[in-house]
Design a protein around this motif. Structure first.
Motif, mmCIF file in Angstrom:
data_model
loop_
_atom_site.group_PDB
_atom_site.id
_atom_site.type_symbol
_atom_site.label_atom_id
_atom_site.label_comp_id
_atom_site.label_asym_id
_atom_site.label_seq_id
_atom_site.Cartn_x
_atom_site.Cartn_y
_atom_site.Cartn_z
ATOM 1 N N LEU A 1 -72.666 20.379 -4.027
ATOM 2 C CA LEU A 1 -73.827 21.687 -4.475
ATOM 3 C C LEU A 1 -74.597 20.548 -4.637
ATOM 4 O O LEU A 1 -75.185 20.240 -4.599
ATOM 5 N N TRP A 2 -75.708 22.010 -4.421
ATOM 6 C CA TRP A 2 -77.229 21.359 -3.430
ATOM 7 C C TRP A 2 -78.518 22.423 -4.858
ATOM 8 O O TRP A 2 -77.944 23.421 -4.821
ATOM 9 N N GLY A 3 -79.445 21.917 -5.777
ATOM 10 C CA GLY A 3 -80.307 22.646 -6.161
ATOM 11 C C GLY A 3 -81.245 23.367 -5.202
ATOM 12 O O GLY A 3 -81.011 22.962 -4.449
ATOM 13 N N MET B 1 -74.238 11.618 -7.428
ATOM 14 C CA MET B 1 -75.773 12.635 -7.568
ATOM 15 C C MET B 1 -76.397 12.072 -6.848
ATOM 16 O O MET B 1 -76.389 10.883 -6.699
ATOM 17 N N GLY B 2 -77.423 12.432 -6.015
ATOM 18 C CA GLY B 2 -77.954 11.920 -5.021
ATOM 19 C C GLY B 2 -79.590 13.378 -5.127
ATOM 20 O O GLY B 2 -79.976 13.851 -5.788
ATOM 21 N N TRP B 3 -81.045 11.294 -4.582
ATOM 22 C CA TRP B 3 -81.985 12.873 -4.090
ATOM 23 C C TRP B 3 -82.545 12.668 -2.967
ATOM 24 O O TRP B 3 -82.151 11.989 -1.743
ATOM 25 N N TYR B 4 -82.405 13.961 -2.352
ATOM 26 C CA TYR B 4 -82.774 14.540 -0.683
ATOM 27 C C TYR B 4 -84.100 14.967 -0.415
ATOM 28 O O TYR B 4 -84.774 15.365 -1.417
ATOM 29 N N ARG B 5 -84.797 14.822 0.580
ATOM 30 C CA ARG B 5 -86.599 16.144 0.950
ATOM 31 C C ARG B 5 -86.466 15.737 2.613
ATOM 32 O O ARG B 5 -85.473 15.465 3.167
ATOM 33 N N GLN B 6 -87.359 16.762 2.588
ATOM 34 C CA GLN B 6 -87.365 17.493 4.378
ATOM 35 C C GLN B 6 -88.402 18.289 3.489
ATOM 36 O O GLN B 6 -89.630 18.621 3.127
ATOM 37 N N VAL B 7 -88.887 18.134 5.138
ATOM 38 C CA VAL B 7 -90.126 18.411 5.344
ATOM 39 C C VAL B 7 -90.099 19.757 6.438
ATOM 40 O O VAL B 7 -89.417 19.543 7.366
ATOM 41 N N LEU C 1 -81.806 11.483 2.997
ATOM 42 C CA LEU C 1 -81.435 10.688 1.863
ATOM 43 C C LEU C 1 -82.973 9.990 1.159
ATOM 44 O O LEU C 1 -83.320 9.007 1.588
ATOM 45 N N VAL C 2 -83.163 10.304 -0.356
ATOM 46 C CA VAL C 2 -83.831 9.366 -0.745
ATOM 47 C C VAL C 2 -83.070 8.190 -1.606
ATOM 48 O O VAL C 2 -83.964 7.290 -1.822
ATOM 49 N N ALA C 3 -81.835 8.395 -2.691
ATOM 50 C CA ALA C 3 -81.718 7.931 -3.480
ATOM 51 C C ALA C 3 -80.492 8.487 -3.860
ATOM 52 O O ALA C 3 -80.259 9.466 -4.264
ATOM 53 N N VAL C 4 -79.409 7.361 -4.057
ATOM 54 C CA VAL C 4 -77.966 8.045 -4.583
ATOM 55 C C VAL C 4 -77.207 7.030 -5.386
ATOM 56 O O VAL C 4 -77.896 6.315 -5.472
ATOM 57 N N TYR D 1 -87.805 18.399 -2.058
ATOM 58 C CA TYR D 1 -87.086 17.314 -2.833
ATOM 59 C C TYR D 1 -85.697 18.340 -3.294
ATOM 60 O O TYR D 1 -85.856 19.116 -4.306
ATOM 61 N N TYR D 2 -84.693 18.278 -2.807
ATOM 62 C CA TYR D 2 -83.242 18.423 -3.194
ATOM 63 C C TYR D 2 -82.269 17.285 -4.106
ATOM 64 O O TYR D 2 -82.022 16.388 -3.550
ATOM 65 N N CYS D 3 -81.861 18.059 -4.867
ATOM 66 C CA CYS D 3 -80.430 17.568 -6.115
ATOM 67 C C CYS D 3 -79.251 17.698 -5.215
ATOM 68 O O CYS D 3 -78.890 18.759 -4.662
ATOM 69 N N ASN D 4 -78.124 16.812 -5.321
ATOM 70 C CA ASN D 4 -77.248 17.024 -4.806
ATOM 71 C C ASN D 4 -75.914 16.369 -5.455
ATOM 72 O O ASN D 4 -76.532 15.256 -5.910
ATOM 73 N N ALA D 5 -75.099 17.222 -5.791
ATOM 74 C CA ALA D 5 -74.425 16.500 -6.142
ATOM 75 C C ALA D 5 -72.756 16.456 -5.742
ATOM 76 O O ALA D 5 -72.482 17.410 -5.905
#
Length: 122
Positions: A111-113, A34-40, A47-50, A92-96
């Motif tokens: 999956l993406w949140g 599971m990870g956190w991503y971000r986008q502007v 990628l922020v953290a996984v 910020y998006y969560c990815n699983a």
């Protein structure tokens, strides 16, 4: 059905803190990562953290300020964000990366949140 839902975004002043949560719900056999991503706007999602079986990896830009943790019993991960900077402003998006059961078989799905807005004012 399996869903990934984020929460915890908001507006904060520079130097402040926010805590994001991401919960994977539904019938899940196992979680590969599971990870956190971000986008502007106008930029690629980064990628922020996984977190995976190999441990936790952070983007260099957030090391020492963000902390990733998880609650396996709840299929939930958290991103504690401290010392926030204006440049952390993003969606910020969560990815699983999940393994789901299917009648005695299993299949992998990503999956993406829906995303949660984090805004850091200067």
């Amino acid at each position: 059905q399996v869903h990934v839902v984020e929460s915890g975004g908001g507006l904060v002043q520079a130097g402040g803190s926010l805590r994001l949560s991401c919960a994977a719900s539904g019938t899940i056999f196992s979680i590969n990562a599971m990870g956190w991503y971000r986008q502007v706007p106008g930029k690629q999602r980064e990628l922020v953290a996984v977190i995976s079986s190999g441990g936790i990896n952070y983007a260099d830009s957030v090391k020492g300020r963000f902390t990733f943790s998880r609650d396996n019993a709840k299929n939930t991960v958290y991103l504690q964000m401290n010392s926030l900077k204006p440049e952390d402003t993003a969606v910020y998006y969560c990815n699983a990366d999940l393994v789901l059961p299917n009648g005695g078989n299993y299949y992998r799905i990503e999956l993406w949140g829906q995303g949660t807005q984090v805004t850091v004012s200067s």
